[in-house]
Write an enzyme that holds these catalytic residues in place. Structure first.
Site, short mmCIF file in Angstrom:
data_model
loop_
_atom_site.label_atom_id
_atom_site.label_comp_id
_atom_site.label_asym_id
_atom_site.label_seq_id
_atom_site.Cartn_x
_atom_site.Cartn_y
_atom_site.Cartn_z
N ASP A 9 -4.30 -9.03 22.24
CA ASP A 9 -3.25 -10.04 22.25
C ASP A 9 -3.05 -10.36 23.74
O ASP A 9 -2.64 -9.50 24.52
CB ASP A 9 -1.98 -9.44 21.63
N ASP A 33 -0.61 -20.34 22.16
CA ASP A 33 0.46 -21.04 22.89
C ASP A 33 1.83 -20.53 22.41
O ASP A 33 2.71 -20.17 23.22
CB ASP A 33 0.31 -22.54 22.61
N1 APR Z 1 -3.89 -13.58 22.00
C1 APR Z 1 -5.16 -14.00 22.17
N2 APR Z 1 -5.73 -14.97 21.41
C2 APR Z 1 -4.97 -15.52 20.43
C3 APR Z 1 -3.63 -15.13 20.20
C4 APR Z 1 -3.08 -14.11 21.03
N3 APR Z 1 -1.84 -13.69 20.89
N4 APR Z 1 -3.16 -15.89 19.16
C5 APR Z 1 -4.16 -16.68 18.75
N5 APR Z 1 -5.26 -16.46 19.51
C6 APR Z 1 -6.58 -17.10 19.45
C7 APR Z 1 -6.99 -17.76 18.16
O1 APR Z 1 -7.45 -16.77 17.24
C8 APR Z 1 -8.10 -18.69 18.61
O2 APR Z 1 -9.35 -18.00 18.65
O3 APR Z 1 -6.62 -18.17 20.38
C9 APR Z 1 -7.71 -19.04 20.05
C10 APR Z 1 -7.28 -20.46 20.28
O4 APR Z 1 -6.61 -20.96 19.13
P1 APR Z 1 -5.33 -21.91 19.20
O5 APR Z 1 -4.16 -21.14 19.70
O6 APR Z 1 -5.20 -22.57 17.88
O7 APR Z 1 -5.73 -23.00 20.37
P2 APR Z 1 -6.56 -24.37 20.30
O8 APR Z 1 -7.59 -24.39 19.25
O9 APR Z 1 -6.97 -24.67 21.71
O10 APR Z 1 -5.46 -25.42 19.85
C11 APR Z 1 -4.44 -25.79 20.75
O11 APR Z 1 -2.67 -25.29 19.23
O12 APR Z 1 -0.65 -24.26 19.15
C12 APR Z 1 -1.27 -25.34 19.50
O13 APR Z 1 0.07 -26.06 21.34
C13 APR Z 1 -1.23 -25.71 20.96
O14 APR Z 1 -1.51 -27.91 20.20
C14 APR Z 1 -2.16 -26.86 20.86
C15 APR Z 1 -3.27 -26.33 19.97
#
Ligand code: APR
Length: 171
Positions: A9, A33
């Protein structure tokens, strides 16, 4: 430079900077995010508001507030459509801009989330190749991070990233 794929995480990591997969309004959201904003506290949202957004492919930096990291670098990955709308160049720019900001702020250790690999739908293997190639291809210079973590939350992303990094390191 030492590059590692780790399962974690990202909000728990004690590194100089963590890289958030943000949206262009820097308005917070779900996924990584949401987790970063929840763990960093309200100060992070206030700092993001003051930045006034960030175009896709670019990056911005804020303090990390209640997180163990010192900075959060917010980068905005492309939404995957079909790969023909500039998605690879935009994703490359995310890694380049983030590494440049990290260097400028003296960050020795940086942890990247898997930018665009969640709701933005980028095919993970292609995204992992870009992440690994861009980080390893960072031009040497003053202040470039000596340790980079590519953080995966879960399978199958973790296994794909591990394989892509291993392939790149043996060629
Ligand atoms: N720590 C590490 N990785 C994480 C965590 C965490 N706590 N939570 C989720 N992930 C991973 C997901 O499993 C995925 O592999 O982060 C990666 C990116 O996924 P998303 O968060 O969905 O990001 P992205 O695909 O770039 O989409 C961005 O999502 O929440 C919104 O505001 C953000 O609109 C933007 C979009």
């Amino acid at each position: 430079m030492q590059v590692q794929v780790v399962q974690a995480d990202i909000t728990t990591l004690e590194v100089h900077a963590i890289v958030n997969a943000a949206n262009s309004r820097l308005a917070g959201g779900g996924g990584v995010d949401g987790a970063i904003h929840a763990a960093a506290g309200h100060g992070l949202m206030q700092a993001c508001r003051e930045l006034g957004g960030c175009p896709t492919g670019e990056a911005r930096i804020t303090p990390a507030f209640d997180l163990p990291a010192r900075f959060v670098i917010h980068t905005v990955g492309p939404v995957w459509v079909d790969g023909l709308r500039g998605e690879p160049d935009l994703l490359r720019n995310c890694y380049r801009s983030s590494m440049a900001l990290a260097a400028r702020h003296g960050c020795e250790s940086v942890a990247f989330s898997a930018i665009s690999c969640g709701v933005y739908g980028y095919p993970v293997e292609q995204a992992a190749r870009i992440a690994v190639d861009e980080v390893l291809g960072t031009p040497s210079g003053d202040g470039i991070p000596s340790r980079v973590l590519l953080v995966c939350f879960a399978e199958p992303t973790l296994g794909i990233y591990r394989r892509v990094l291993a392939e790149r390191q043996t060629t």
